[in-house]
Design a protein around this motif. Structure first.
Motif, PDB file in Angstrom:
ATOM      1  N   GLU A  38       0.721  -1.282  -0.079  1.00  0.00           N
ATOM      2  CA  GLU A  38       0.037   0.061   0.089  1.00  0.00           C
ATOM      3  C   GLU A  38       0.760   1.289  -0.118  1.00  0.00           C
ATOM      4  OE1 GLU A  38      -4.171  -1.098   2.328  1.00  0.00           O
ATOM      5  OE2 GLU A  38      -2.268  -0.535   3.697  1.00  0.00           O
ATOM      6  N   PHE A  39       0.393   2.441  -0.539  1.00  0.00           N
ATOM      7  CA  PHE A  39       0.927   3.530  -0.659  1.00  0.00           C
ATOM      8  C   PHE A  39       0.951   4.186   0.794  1.00  0.00           C
ATOM      9  CE2 PHE A  39       0.173   3.591  -5.055  1.00  0.00           C
ATOM     10  CZ  PHE A  39       1.028   4.453  -5.626  1.00  0.00           C
ATOM     11  N   THR A  40       2.057   4.990   1.187  1.00  0.00           N
ATOM     12  CA  THR A  40       2.049   5.463   2.380  1.00  0.00           C
ATOM     13  C   THR A  40       1.703   6.890   2.168  1.00  0.00           C
ATOM     14  OG1 THR A  40       4.379   6.599   1.995  1.00  0.00           O
ATOM     15  CG2 THR A  40       4.339   4.289   3.056  1.00  0.00           C
ATOM     16  N   PRO A  41       1.155   7.747   3.471  1.00  0.00           N
ATOM     17  CA  PRO A  41       0.960   9.110   3.111  1.00  0.00           C
ATOM     18  C   PRO A  41       1.869   9.771   2.366  1.00  0.00           C
ATOM     19  CG  PRO A  41       0.265   8.334   5.420  1.00  0.00           C
ATOM     20  CD  PRO A  41       1.254   7.190   4.676  1.00  0.00           C
ATOM     21  N   VAL A  42       3.009   9.706   2.406  1.00  0.00           N
ATOM     22  CA  VAL A  42       4.271  10.476   1.792  1.00  0.00           C
ATOM     23  C   VAL A  42       4.147  10.372   0.449  1.00  0.00           C
ATOM     24  CG1 VAL A  42       6.637  10.830   1.731  1.00  0.00           C
ATOM     25  CG2 VAL A  42       5.784  10.885   3.839  1.00  0.00           C
ATOM     26  N   GLU A  43       3.802   8.966   0.213  1.00  0.00           N
ATOM     27  CA  GLU A  43       3.856   8.416  -1.468  1.00  0.00           C
ATOM     28  C   GLU A  43       2.627   9.098  -2.021  1.00  0.00           C
ATOM     29  OE1 GLU A  43       6.185   4.317  -1.152  1.00  0.00           O
ATOM     30  OE2 GLU A  43       4.025   4.350  -0.507  1.00  0.00           O
ATOM     31  N   LEU A  44       1.568   9.329  -1.314  1.00  0.00           N
ATOM     32  CA  LEU A  44       0.345   9.718  -1.737  1.00  0.00           C
ATOM     33  C   LEU A  44       0.397  11.414  -2.159  1.00  0.00           C
ATOM     34  CD1 LEU A  44      -2.388   8.152   0.342  1.00  0.00           C
ATOM     35  CD2 LEU A  44      -2.088   7.562  -2.022  1.00  0.00           C
ATOM     36  N   LEU A  45       1.296  11.935  -1.316  1.00  0.00           N
ATOM     37  CA  LEU A  45       1.669  13.259  -1.306  1.00  0.00           C
ATOM     38  C   LEU A  45       2.493  13.420  -2.850  1.00  0.00           C
ATOM     39  CD1 LEU A  45       1.708  16.357  -0.675  1.00  0.00           C
ATOM     40  CD2 LEU A  45       3.801  15.935   0.586  1.00  0.00           C
ATOM     41  N   LEU A  46       3.516  12.685  -2.924  1.00  0.00           N
ATOM     42  CA  LEU A  46       4.211  12.738  -4.091  1.00  0.00           C
ATOM     43  C   LEU A  46       3.334  12.435  -5.525  1.00  0.00           C
ATOM     44  CD1 LEU A  46       7.561  10.718  -3.023  1.00  0.00           C
ATOM     45  CD2 LEU A  46       7.025  13.325  -3.221  1.00  0.00           C
ATOM     46  N   ALA A  47       2.312  11.375  -5.299  1.00  0.00           N
ATOM     47  CA  ALA A  47       1.401  11.084  -6.252  1.00  0.00           C
ATOM     48  C   ALA A  47       0.562  12.188  -6.493  1.00  0.00           C
ATOM     49  CB  ALA A  47       0.605   9.979  -5.924  1.00  0.00           C
ATOM     50  N   ALA A  48      -0.017  12.987  -5.544  1.00  0.00           N
ATOM     51  CA  ALA A  48      -0.669  14.094  -5.649  1.00  0.00           C
ATOM     52  C   ALA A  48      -0.155  15.354  -6.489  1.00  0.00           C
ATOM     53  CB  ALA A  48      -1.429  14.626  -4.367  1.00  0.00           C
ATOM     54  N   LEU A  49       1.199  15.489  -6.186  1.00  0.00           N
ATOM     55  CA  LEU A  49       2.184  16.506  -6.910  1.00  0.00           C
ATOM     56  C   LEU A  49       2.293  16.099  -8.219  1.00  0.00           C
ATOM     57  CD1 LEU A  49       5.029  17.076  -4.330  1.00  0.00           C
ATOM     58  CD2 LEU A  49       3.327  18.921  -5.114  1.00  0.00           C
ATOM     59  N   GLY A  51       0.259  13.982 -10.179  1.00  0.00           N
ATOM     60  CA  GLY A  51      -0.959  13.667 -10.767  1.00  0.00           C
ATOM     61  C   GLY A  51      -1.498  15.163 -11.326  1.00  0.00           C
ATOM     62  N   CYS A  52      -1.323  15.905 -10.091  1.00  0.00           N
ATOM     63  CA  CYS A  52      -2.208  17.458 -10.464  1.00  0.00           C
ATOM     64  C   CYS A  52      -1.567  18.029 -11.511  1.00  0.00           C
ATOM     65  CB  CYS A  52      -1.863  18.339  -8.956  1.00  0.00           C
ATOM     66  SG  CYS A  52      -2.681  19.846  -9.170  1.00  0.00           S
ATOM     67  N   PHE A  70       3.661   9.040 -21.765  1.00  0.00           N
ATOM     68  CA  PHE A  70       3.372  10.089 -20.630  1.00  0.00           C
ATOM     69  C   PHE A  70       3.470   9.422 -19.479  1.00  0.00           C
ATOM     70  CE2 PHE A  70       1.351  12.898 -18.180  1.00  0.00           C
ATOM     71  CZ  PHE A  70       0.729  14.257 -19.003  1.00  0.00           C
ATOM     72  N   SER A  71       4.603   9.989 -18.705  1.00  0.00           N
ATOM     73  CA  SER A  71       4.861   9.384 -17.478  1.00  0.00           C
ATOM     74  C   SER A  71       5.516  10.652 -16.604  1.00  0.00           C
ATOM     75  CB  SER A  71       6.012   8.174 -17.445  1.00  0.00           C
ATOM     76  OG  SER A  71       7.113   8.688 -17.753  1.00  0.00           O
ATOM     77  N   VAL A  72       5.146  10.818 -15.238  1.00  0.00           N
ATOM     78  CA  VAL A  72       5.751  11.784 -14.427  1.00  0.00           C
ATOM     79  C   VAL A  72       6.434  11.035 -13.303  1.00  0.00           C
ATOM     80  CG1 VAL A  72       5.206  13.587 -13.079  1.00  0.00           C
ATOM     81  CG2 VAL A  72       3.788  13.182 -15.412  1.00  0.00           C
ATOM     82  N   GLU A  73       7.664  11.415 -13.065  1.00  0.00           N
ATOM     83  CA  GLU A  73       8.307  10.829 -11.825  1.00  0.00           C
ATOM     84  C   GLU A  73       8.490  12.025 -10.817  1.00  0.00           C
ATOM     85  OE1 GLU A  73      12.617   9.410 -10.536  1.00  0.00           O
ATOM     86  OE2 GLU A  73      12.253   9.010 -12.353  1.00  0.00           O
ATOM     87  N   VAL A  74       8.054  11.655  -9.554  1.00  0.00           N
ATOM     88  CA  VAL A  74       8.013  12.554  -8.535  1.00  0.00           C
ATOM     89  C   VAL A  74       8.870  12.152  -7.452  1.00  0.00           C
ATOM     90  CG1 VAL A  74       6.813  14.169  -6.867  1.00  0.00           C
ATOM     91  CG2 VAL A  74       5.712  13.420  -9.150  1.00  0.00           C
ATOM     92  N   ARG A 121       0.979  28.121 -11.672  1.00  0.00           N
ATOM     93  CA  ARG A 121      -0.387  28.925 -11.350  1.00  0.00           C
ATOM     94  C   ARG A 121      -1.627  27.798 -11.251  1.00  0.00           C
ATOM     95  NH1 ARG A 121      -1.459  33.577 -11.395  1.00  0.00           N
ATOM     96  NH2 ARG A 121      -3.485  33.329 -12.177  1.00  0.00           N
ATOM     97  N   LEU A 122      -1.503  26.743 -11.921  1.00  0.00           N
ATOM     98  CA  LEU A 122      -2.603  26.081 -11.923  1.00  0.00           C
ATOM     99  C   LEU A 122      -2.845  24.699 -11.227  1.00  0.00           C
ATOM    100  CD1 LEU A 122      -2.907  25.661 -15.991  1.00  0.00           C
ATOM    101  CD2 LEU A 122      -4.102  27.133 -14.253  1.00  0.00           C
ATOM    102  N   CYS A 123      -1.697  23.938 -10.684  1.00  0.00           N
ATOM    103  CA  CYS A 123      -1.583  22.918  -9.844  1.00  0.00           C
ATOM    104  C   CYS A 123      -1.843  23.120  -8.442  1.00  0.00           C
ATOM    105  CB  CYS A 123      -0.635  22.013  -9.730  1.00  0.00           C
ATOM    106  SG  CYS A 123      -0.185  20.553  -8.822  1.00  0.00           S
ATOM    107  N   THR A 124      -3.156  22.968  -7.767  1.00  0.00           N
ATOM    108  CA  THR A 124      -3.512  23.373  -6.409  1.00  0.00           C
ATOM    109  C   THR A 124      -2.534  22.553  -5.696  1.00  0.00           C
ATOM    110  OG1 THR A 124      -5.776  23.545  -7.078  1.00  0.00           O
ATOM    111  CG2 THR A 124      -5.180  23.161  -5.276  1.00  0.00           C
ATOM    112  N   VAL A 125      -2.153  21.513  -5.832  1.00  0.00           N
ATOM    113  CA  VAL A 125      -1.405  20.766  -4.840  1.00  0.00           C
ATOM    114  C   VAL A 125       0.083  21.405  -4.931  1.00  0.00           C
ATOM    115  CG1 VAL A 125      -0.267  18.466  -4.231  1.00  0.00           C
ATOM    116  CG2 VAL A 125      -2.481  18.485  -5.310  1.00  0.00           C
TER     117      VAL A 125
END
Length: 142
Positions: A38-49, A51-52, A70-74, A121-125
């Protein structure tokens, strides 16, 4: 603030070190302490950054051409210092390719600007993280 500005999720404990977050539309995502896959909360934050910004960039570029990749590494470094546990050196790196063609040439041209506009400007996260928005934690009577 507009009447549609509120956002929320509910986090429920499902077992020791295991949780499920539910959004207002009924979607769920499980996460935990990292003791399993399972993802950890920190990994979820990275995914949110990632993903946004990915959503913003995809909307801007895919109207011109469908990407072939199309891939994004955070990434970031988790540290513990006088400020407590936190991430430093956050980096969002896009790898996007488009096929040949006029629309794809346009998508390739606007890709760097789309990434910059999302970040600036756009990415809320990422905007929330970079501006250092305060977080309030309270306990309600059960």
């Amino acid at each position: 603030m507009s009447e549609n500005s509120a956002r929320s999720v509910t986090v429920e404990r499902t077992g020791t070190g295991h949780f499920v977050a539910t959004n207002t539309r009924g979607g769920t995502i499980s996460f935990g302490t990292g003791s399993d896959s399972e993802f950890t909360p920190v990994e979820l934050l990275l995914a949110a950054l990632g993903g946004c910004t990915a959503v913003d960039v995809d909307l801007a570029t895919s109207r011109h051409a469908e990407p072939t990749a199309f891939s994004v590494e955070v990434s970031g470094n988790k540290i513990n210092d006088e400020l407590g546990n936190r991430l430093t050196d956050l980096a969002v790196t896009f790898t996007v390719t488009f096929p040949d063609g006029e629309g794809a040439d346009r998508a390739r041209t606007i890709l760097p600007r789309a990434v910059k506009t999302s970040h600036d400007r756009l990415c809320t996260v990422s905007r929330t993280v970079e501006t250092g928005t305060p977080v309030t934690a309270t306990v309600e009577d059960a």
